[in-house]
Design an enzyme around this catalytic site. Sequence first.
Site, short mmCIF file in Angstrom:
data_model
loop_
_atom_site.label_atom_id
_atom_site.label_comp_id
_atom_site.label_asym_id
_atom_site.label_seq_id
_atom_site.Cartn_x
_atom_site.Cartn_y
_atom_site.Cartn_z
N GLU A 196 0.69 -1.38 0.02
CA GLU A 196 -0.29 0.24 0.56
C GLU A 196 0.95 1.57 0.16
O GLU A 196 2.18 1.15 0.15
CB GLU A 196 -0.81 -0.02 1.57
N GLU B 136 4.69 -0.25 1.43
CA GLU B 136 4.77 -1.04 -0.42
C GLU B 136 5.02 -2.31 -0.81
O GLU B 136 4.30 -3.07 -1.71
CB GLU B 136 6.19 0.09 -1.17
#
Length: 343
Positions: A167, A309
């Site tokens: 994310e 991420e």
Amino acid sequence: MIPTIVPTADAALSRSLADAINNKTKPLGSLGRLESLAAQLGLIQRSTKVSIDQPAILVFAADHGVVAEGISAFPQDVTWQMVENFLGDGAAINVFARQNGCALHVVDAGVNHDFGARAGLVHRKVANGTRNFALEPAMTAQECATALEHGMALARDLPGTVVGFGEMGIGNTTSAAALMHKLTGQPVARCVGAGTGLTPDGIRHKADVVAASVARHTHAVQPLEVLATFGGFEIAMMAGAMLKAAELRKVLLIDGFIVTSALLVAARLQPAILDYCVFSHCSGEHGHALLLEELGARPLLDLGLRLGEGTGSALALPLLHASANFLNEMATFASAQVSERSA
């Protein structure tokens, strides 16, 4: 409709997997966590021969209205700038995904920026970020449902047997902390951390914002109500993708604090989803270790990561390959004509 997830428990298959693992040319248990991971893969795929086929990581990006409360050390523009970095192949997740032969899909779930038509960007924007949950619910019930549905559709259309989750969203550790507090009952102070680098005073302010917001929204009790009130579009979309991926009996590679908060919502809706989860690492973000404990999770790695991420998911992928490969390829005592332990 929320997918129905079937538990992986199968006594006969578990015995077959144990026999397959224990008969490899090694002392019993000598491959440690790789053995339990191999057994988990076998139960998910319903076979004593498993595959790590076309692994992919989905990185969901969205903005959060609660940044207006000064809860982040970075401005909101960093969200879209980092998406540009992903698209330019310059972020850590790009490096690690490429290193490990993993496909990477970047999803605009609700970034406050118009990217236009861009190669490599999956457009699933629900809105230009959520509302400020310090003042009003972050999403409407319909927006939350739309995000969940988009996530389910992405997982349904994804090939392969392994899906990792990542994310990007300035403010999303605040959202994750609120979700954790509401869905586990842990004190706010145990859920809130530094995020992208807050000072101690900043962390205290962030905790105050979460506590005041929770007090404002006492109506939010059920998991989907909590998600709509305090979540982000990227968190809701991840939860939907996780639920569909588990229904399809894919392996779910879970990253850090924010990804685990999305899983928390999914697990409150369908507890059997945890059977399909491989927890890649324990984040350095305050609250993640406790959240993993709440879920009964044992992370594979503890590297002090707190980047997000999906970086932890990518770094754990070689361990999935190792587990599958020893189960599939390692000789048995009989096939290698090696003497077994006599007593």
